[in-house]
Motif scaffolding. Structure first.
Motif, mmCIF file in Angstrom:
data_model
loop_
_atom_site.group_PDB
_atom_site.id
_atom_site.type_symbol
_atom_site.label_atom_id
_atom_site.label_comp_id
_atom_site.label_asym_id
_atom_site.label_seq_id
_atom_site.Cartn_x
_atom_site.Cartn_y
_atom_site.Cartn_z
ATOM 1 N N TYR A 184 0.854 -1.175 -0.012
ATOM 2 C CA TYR A 184 -0.156 -0.160 -0.046
ATOM 3 C C TYR A 184 0.750 1.085 0.131
ATOM 4 O O TYR A 184 0.435 2.218 -0.575
ATOM 5 C CB TYR A 184 -0.865 -0.129 1.196
ATOM 6 C CG TYR A 184 -1.464 1.493 1.500
ATOM 7 C CD1 TYR A 184 -2.602 1.767 0.845
ATOM 8 C CD2 TYR A 184 -1.056 2.191 2.533
ATOM 9 C CE1 TYR A 184 -3.240 2.902 0.945
ATOM 10 C CE2 TYR A 184 -1.646 3.390 2.847
ATOM 11 C CZ TYR A 184 -2.659 3.921 2.148
ATOM 12 O OH TYR A 184 -3.328 5.052 2.574
ATOM 13 N N LEU A 216 -7.618 -1.065 -6.091
ATOM 14 C CA LEU A 216 -6.145 -0.801 -5.811
ATOM 15 C C LEU A 216 -5.749 0.413 -6.104
ATOM 16 O O LEU A 216 -4.615 1.038 -5.638
ATOM 17 C CB LEU A 216 -5.307 -2.215 -5.966
ATOM 18 C CG LEU A 216 -5.520 -3.360 -5.301
ATOM 19 C CD1 LEU A 216 -5.037 -4.497 -6.047
ATOM 20 C CD2 LEU A 216 -4.995 -3.117 -3.812
ATOM 21 N N TYR A 242 -5.444 3.771 -4.220
ATOM 22 C CA TYR A 242 -4.352 4.199 -3.519
ATOM 23 C C TYR A 242 -3.172 4.923 -4.111
ATOM 24 O O TYR A 242 -2.446 5.439 -3.195
ATOM 25 C CB TYR A 242 -3.848 2.864 -2.817
ATOM 26 C CG TYR A 242 -4.761 1.923 -2.173
ATOM 27 C CD1 TYR A 242 -5.814 2.353 -1.417
ATOM 28 C CD2 TYR A 242 -4.552 0.601 -2.198
ATOM 29 C CE1 TYR A 242 -6.651 1.536 -0.626
ATOM 30 C CE2 TYR A 242 -5.493 -0.307 -1.494
ATOM 31 C CZ TYR A 242 -6.555 0.296 -0.618
ATOM 32 O OH TYR A 242 -7.238 -0.854 0.033
#
Length: 256
Positions: free
Chosen positions: A27, A47, A50
Motif C-alpha cells: 500500500y 487498488l 491508493y
C-alpha cells in the motif's frame, strides 16, 4: 520503515482481490509510486485508488515483455518510482524472473514485496484449513498442462496419488479433464472438491461437490476462468483436534 528508491523496480503482490488484503508495504509503495504497471483484468482496479492522482497507471494486458521492460527502464531512468503490480503473491505464477533478468541487462535491480495468494483467499472463503490433523498435512499447488506444459513428473495424475490437499490454478476451463486426471491418479469419486471463482472479490462464487458431480456444477454456474480448484479430504467431515491445545498434551510452554 523502508525508504523506497527510484533506482529499483518494485514488484508488488496485489493480493487475491480484496483491496484491503494488500500488505501495508505494498500500500505504501502504491501511494508513493509515480508509474504503476498493473496486470489488467486480474487486478482489482480499486487498488489503483491508493495511487496519487498524478501517477501514471498502465494496463499491461496488451503489452508484451519487451514493451513492459521498455516502460520500466525509461521510467527508472527518468528518476521515477516504478511499481509492477501483480496478482496474488509473486512467488506463484508471477513471471518475475524473466522481468528481473531483462532489467538486469539494463543495469536495473528489483525488489519483491510479498502478497496474499489466492489459494489462501480461497481457503478463507471456505473457512477451511488445508492441513487437518490426521487427515492431510501437505498441500500441493499446481496447474494442469495446457498451452504452457508442465514437467512430466508433475502431472495431476502423479500428484493425485499422494491423496493430500491440492490447490489447482489456471485449469478450471478444463474441469472435465481435471476430474478425469484426478480420478485416474487415485482420488475416489466421493472426494470433496470446491471451485472458488474470484476469491475475496465482491463477485466471489463458490461451488462445492465431489469429483462425481463438480464438472456439471461448474459448467452450470458459467465458471470458466479466474477460479481455483481445491480438492482433498480436508474439505470433508473428518477432523481431529490439534494436540497443541490438548489439555493432556505437554510441550515446551505447558506441562500437564
Amino acid at each position: 520503515m523502508d525508504e523506497f528508491t527510484p533506482s529499483h523496480v518494485y514488484f508488488v503482490g496485489a493480493g487475491p482481490g480484496d483491496p484491503e488484503l494488500i500488505t501495508l508495504k505494498g500500500y505504501r509503495l502504491l501511494s508513493k509510486a509515480e508509474v504503476v504497471i498493473y496486470a489488467g483484468s486480474l487486478i482489482n482496479p480499486a487498488l489503483l485508488d491508493y495511487c496519487q492522482p498524478s501517477a501514471k497507471c498502465v494496463d499491461s494486458a496488451a503489452l508484451n515483455l519487451g514493451q513492459i521492460i521498455e516502460l520500466m527502464v525509461s521510467s527508472v531512468r527518468e528518476g521515477k518510482l516504478v511499481v509492477r503490480l501483480q496478482t496474488g503473491d509473486l512467488a506463484l505464477y508471477g513471471s518475475i524472473r524473466e522481468q528481473g533478468e531483462e532489467l538486469a541487462k539494463q543495469g536495473i535491480g528489483f525488489r519483491s514485496i510479498a502478497g496474499v495468494s489466492s489459494f489462501l483467499g480461497a481457503a478463507a472463503e471456505l473457512g477451511a484449513e488445508y492441513t487437518v490433523p490426521e487427515v492431510a498435512q501437505s498441500l500441493i499447488i499446481t496447474r494442469m498442462a495446457g498451452r504452457t506444459p508442465t514437467p512430466e513428473l508433475e502431472s495431476l495424475e502423479r500428484f493425485a496419488a499422494h491423496q493430500t490437499s491440492m490447490a489447482i490454478f489456471l485449469s478450471v476451463q478444463g474441469i472435465d479433464a481435471v476430474v478425469d486426471k484426478l480420478l485416474t491418479g487415485g482420488y475416489c469419486r466421493e472426494t470433496p472438491i470446491a471451485v472458488v471463482y474470484k476469491a475475496t472479490w465482491p463477485e466471489c462464487q463458490v461451488v462445492k461437490g465431489t469429483l462425481s458431480d463438480i464438472a456439471d456444477q461448474v459448467k452450470a454456474a458459467g465458471i470458466n476462468k479466474t477460479a481455483l480448484i481445491l480438492v482433498g479430504r480436508f474439505l470433508g467431515d473428518e477432523y481431529h483436534y490439534s494436540k497443541l491445545y490438548d489439555a493432556e498434551f505437554s510441550h515446551e510452554y505447558r506441562q500437564v
